[in-house]
Design an enzyme around this catalytic site. Structure first.
Site, PDB file in Angstrom:
ATOM      1  N   VAL A  35       0.675  -0.048  -6.020  1.00 33.23           N
ATOM      2  CA  VAL A  35      -0.315  -0.971  -5.483  1.00 33.23           C
ATOM      3  C   VAL A  35       0.337  -1.704  -4.321  1.00 33.23           C
ATOM      4  O   VAL A  35       1.563  -1.840  -4.262  1.00 33.23           O
ATOM      5  CB  VAL A  35      -0.850  -1.975  -6.531  1.00 33.23           C
ATOM      6  CG1 VAL A  35      -1.689  -1.260  -7.582  1.00 33.23           C
ATOM      7  CG2 VAL A  35       0.264  -2.756  -7.177  1.00 33.23           C
ATOM      8  N   SER A  36      -0.498  -2.206  -3.414  1.00 34.28           N
ATOM      9  CA  SER A  36       0.035  -2.807  -2.198  1.00 34.28           C
ATOM     10  C   SER A  36       0.383  -4.279  -2.328  1.00 34.28           C
ATOM     11  O   SER A  36       1.333  -4.742  -1.727  1.00 34.28           O
ATOM     12  CB  SER A  36      -0.969  -2.648  -1.056  1.00 34.28           C
ATOM     13  OG  SER A  36      -1.191  -1.290  -0.806  1.00 34.28           O
ATOM     14  N   THR A  37      -0.405  -5.030  -3.071  1.00 31.65           N
ATOM     15  CA  THR A  37      -0.196  -6.480  -3.110  1.00 31.65           C
ATOM     16  C   THR A  37       0.068  -6.963  -4.520  1.00 31.65           C
ATOM     17  O   THR A  37      -0.228  -6.283  -5.504  1.00 31.65           O
ATOM     18  CB  THR A  37      -1.426  -7.224  -2.559  1.00 31.65           C
ATOM     19  OG1 THR A  37      -2.534  -6.957  -3.430  1.00 31.65           O
ATOM     20  CG2 THR A  37      -1.754  -6.790  -1.146  1.00 31.65           C
TER      21      THR A  37
END
Length: 180
Positions: free
Chosen positions: A8-10
């Site tokens: 996931v990015s954040t």
């Protein structure tokens, strides 16, 4: 062995859904990280690829979890292939190197990327040639002005040591030796 990779990015996002889907797909190990897909040097992805052996499969839930660009995808798939493993995306049926159709799709994708690389090289080469024809000079700026170069050459012709000439202009002796 089936190895999963989740990303996931954040920090606001969770890995739970991806990890659950990978477990349901039969992954013996899952490497997970919270890292931007724009970064190509992701630690957990590198560990997942390093853990692959001959006949293993790397599985992701969606292709965008593995790569953000075609070039990044092809580089990653190349690393997986060199490990003797295959790749499968649960959400993208065509991205499956365990099947002949998936290998075909990725081969075509690779061919298109290679063709694009050749087009880019040709365009940049032509642009460089046009710039040189206009008098654009590439590379570092010269350390010595034209007057300093002439003066240094005259001093060299008079027999002065390269090191002494170089010290005068605060350059290395090799800079002076390349003037001739």
């Amino acid at each position: 062995m089936i190895i999963g990779y989740a990303r996931v990015s954040t920090d606001g996002q969770t890995l739970d859904a991806q990890q659950s889907a990978l477990a349901d797909a039969g992954c013996a190990r899952v490497f997970a990280e919270k890292q931007s897909g724009a970064k190509t040097d992701r630690q957990q992805l590198a560990k997942a690829i390093a853990a692959l052996g001959l006949g293993d499969t790397l599985v992701v839930t969606k292709l965008d979890r593995l790569a953000r660009s075609t070039r990044d995808l092809l580089n990653t798939l190349d690393a997986i292939g060199k490990a003797g493993a295959t790749f499968k995306s649960l959400g993208d049926g065509w991205a499956d190197t365990t099947t002949p159709h998936g290998r075909l799709m990725l081969t075509v994708l690779g061919g298109l990327a290679e063709f694009e690389r050749h087009l880019i090289l040709a365009r940049t080469s032509e642009g460089r040639q046009r710039a040189q024809a206009r008098g654009v000079r590439f590379g570092r700026k010269r350390k010595l002005t034209a007057h300093q170069r002439q003066e240094a050459l005259a001093r060299r012709a008079a027999g002065e040591a390269l090191i002494d000439i170089a010290r005068t202009y605060n350059v290395s002796h090799s800079t002076i030796s390349r003037l001739a």
